[in-house]
Design an enzyme around this catalytic site. Structure first.
Site, PDB file in Angstrom:
ATOM      1  N   ASP A 214       0.837  -1.197   0.000  1.00  0.00           N
ATOM      2  CA  ASP A 214       0.000   0.000   0.000  1.00  0.00           C
ATOM      3  C   ASP A 214       0.881   1.260   0.000  1.00  0.00           C
ATOM      4  OD1 ASP A 214      -2.742   1.144   0.405  1.00  0.00           O
ATOM      5  OD2 ASP A 214      -1.825   1.910   2.231  1.00  0.00           O
TER       6      ASP A 214
ATOM      7  N   GLU B  78      14.920 -15.281  -0.174  1.00  0.00           N
ATOM      8  CA  GLU B  78      15.310 -16.329   0.767  1.00  0.00           C
ATOM      9  C   GLU B  78      14.313 -17.494   0.744  1.00  0.00           C
ATOM     10  OE1 GLU B  78      15.364 -14.504   4.580  1.00  0.00           O
ATOM     11  OE2 GLU B  78      16.884 -13.002   4.046  1.00  0.00           O
TER      12      GLU B  78
END
Length: 535
Positions: free
Chosen positions: A198, A250
């Site tokens: 956002d 990751e």
């Protein structure tokens, strides 16, 4: 992870769910996570690849959940953390990916950090996590209307680019950066496939907090002429997203970052989707483009070129929880500036014309190469609720502008599933947190499923053809056409949208695959109609 899932986001069709308005499982009038889980088969039947959930975190709901008080839990309005886990598992079983909203520009004023900041006082480390000043430093206005600074009892002022209950975080502070890395990992560990970020363009403010004498909306006015607002789209914001990208990498399975960045021109937006930053960015210039062949040609061309320079897909969108639904927006006179809400007494859109153009716009959008977002209910052809009584409105934009702007409630009304059920099947009772229009029954899913020519069946057919014809990973080549006609090829598919006043002809031998309305008996394309064909 199967090979075909690699880079899935480049071509995905993603369905936005606004949780409080999708499906209510317990009858309290507010949609919830169990309700969404119970309706996931609708998304499978529709043919989308993923869903994006607007905020469901604990919140005082000053801005419908975009004021977050705890980023690692579920608001009791929507269920429990266990319900989020069940939703993720149920989606995974159906082959649907799940993106969740992340709100990093500001917290709620009820967030523990902000409470600590108020208690600790001026000059404290706790206040350094936010943007406090001893004197009101500039003339900035909130995007919801009114001043962007609020004074606290000890005399200091804090910045809130949105509601006063949404204090802006200080993204120059290492604790803020560390906290959000941890929040990302919390949800990635639970199995989410990514984050829609956002106000992605707002995290970093110009260091001198300079006055701003123009509108705060970066897609309008002088911002498009190269004058960058001091509160938006600062270059240093890209350091944040490079850091986040490393966190996502990751994890296995192509996790993604999606930017809600109201940024123009397209070249500035493309910076958010460079190879080491975000994966997608909503194309709001496309959403704002006028319903003319020239305007659509220009924005599509510019968008593809800008994203092509950084090797990113273009992400197309026509509606979401913050803008007028396109079935209503396109029913306004061409050239009308998009209003921030429509209410009783305002000029009303042409419902029939709006839906006709919305269907044509949808087929045009879904034929473009890249990714596309759908907003819940648009597959039903839902219009804006443009006659909602003022006393029912809840958007802080309405309150902060003293009703001058009607706000976003009209596109957030709970959607209709069953024409003859309480709350049109939204929940088991008649309760609905916003009032549903009296004509909602005609748009309900049960009135459209299996009905040839219905908007719902058009969406299903288009999504099936989009996948079969490989339009998402395809490429666009413009075709010659008469004035008022937009035509292009994407692979083997010829796409024509007729914006003109007279019928348009398809190439000789063209075999239509789908059209937004019936073609004329002679095979020509009526005004405000899109057709896909093979030639």
């Amino acid at each position: 992870m199967p090979e075909q899932s690699k880079d899935w986001w480049r071509t995905a069709v993603i369905y936005q769910i606004y949780p409080r308005s999708f499906a209510d499982s317990n009858g309290d009038g507010i949609g919830d996570l169990p309700g969404i889980t119970a309706r996931l088969d609708h998304l499978v039947e529709l043919g989308v690849d993923a869903l994006w959930l607007s905020p469901f975190y604990p919140s005082p709901q000053a801005d419908a959940g975009y004021d977050v008080s705890d980023y690692r839990d579920v608001d009791p309005l929507f269920g429990r953390l266990d319900d989020a886990d069940k939703l993720l598992a149920a989606a995974r079983e159906r082959g649907l990916r799940v993106i969740v909203d992340l709100v990093p520009n500001h917290t709620s004023s009820e967030h523990p950090w902000f409470k600590q900041a108020l208690a600790a006082g001026p000059g404290s480390p706790e206040r350094a996590r936010y943007i406090f000043r001893t004197h009101k430093p500039n003339n900035w206005e909130s995007t919801f209307g009114g001043p962007a600074w609020t004074q606290v009892p000890d005399g200091e002022w804090y910045l809130h680019l949105f509601d006063a209950g949404q204090p802006d975080l200080n993204w120059d502070h290492p604790e803020v950066r560390a906290e959000f890395r941890d929040i990302l990992r919390f949800w990635l560990d639970r199995g989410v496939d990514g984050f829609r970020v956002d106000v992605a363009h707002g995290l970093i403010k110009q260091a001198d907090l300079a006055d701003w004498h123009y509108p705060v909306e970066p897609l309008t006015g002088p911002a498009t002429e190269g004058i960058r607002p001091p509160m938006w789209d600062q270059d240093a914001v890209h350091d944040v997203y490079r850091d986040w990208r490393r966190v996502l990498e990751e994890y296995p399975g192509e996790r993604v970052l999606v930017a809600e960045a109201w940024v123009s021109p397209a070249e500035r937006l493309a910076a958010y989707v460079r190879p080491d930053e975000m994966h997608q960015a909503f194309n709001f210039e496309y959403l704002e483009a006028a319903w003319t062949a020239a305007a659509q040609h220009e924005v599509i061309t510019r968008s593809l070129a800008a994203n092509g320079t950084v090797g990113a897909p273009t992400t197309w969108v026509l509606s979401n929880h913050d803008v007028l639904r396109h079935a209503s927006r396109l029913g306004l006179p061409i050239g009308t500036m998009r209003p921030r809400g429509i209410g009783v007494g305002d000029p009303q859109p042409d419902l029939v014309l709006g839906l006709r153009r919305a269907r044509a716009a949808t087929l045009l959008m879904l034929a473009l190469p890249g990714s596309a977002y759908l907003y819940q209910g648009e597959e039903l052809g839902l219009p804006e609720h443009t006659t909602m009584p003022d006393e029912e409105r809840q958007d802080p934009m309405f309150r902060r502008t003293n009703g001058e702007q009607k706000g976003r409630d009209g596109c957030r009304v709970p959607i209709p599933w069953q024409s003859d059920a309480p709350s049109y099947g939204f929940g088991p009772t008649n309760a609905s947190w916003l009032p549903q229009p009296a004509n909602w029954a005609g748009y309900a899913l049960d009135r459209q499923r299996g009905v040839p020519g219905s908007t719902y069946e058009m969406y299903r057919a288009a999504l099936r053809l989009r996948a079969q014809q490989g339009l998402g990973p395809g490429s666009l080549t413009w075709a010659e056409g008469p004035e008022g006609v937009l035509a292009f090829r994407n692979g083997d598919v010829y796409v024509l949208t007729n914006f003109g006043e007279t019928p348009a002809s398809l190439p000789a031998g063209a075999r239509p695959l789908i059209s937004s309305e019936e073609l004329h008996a002679d095979g020509t394309v009526p005004t405000d109609v899109t057709v896909w064909a093979v030639v």
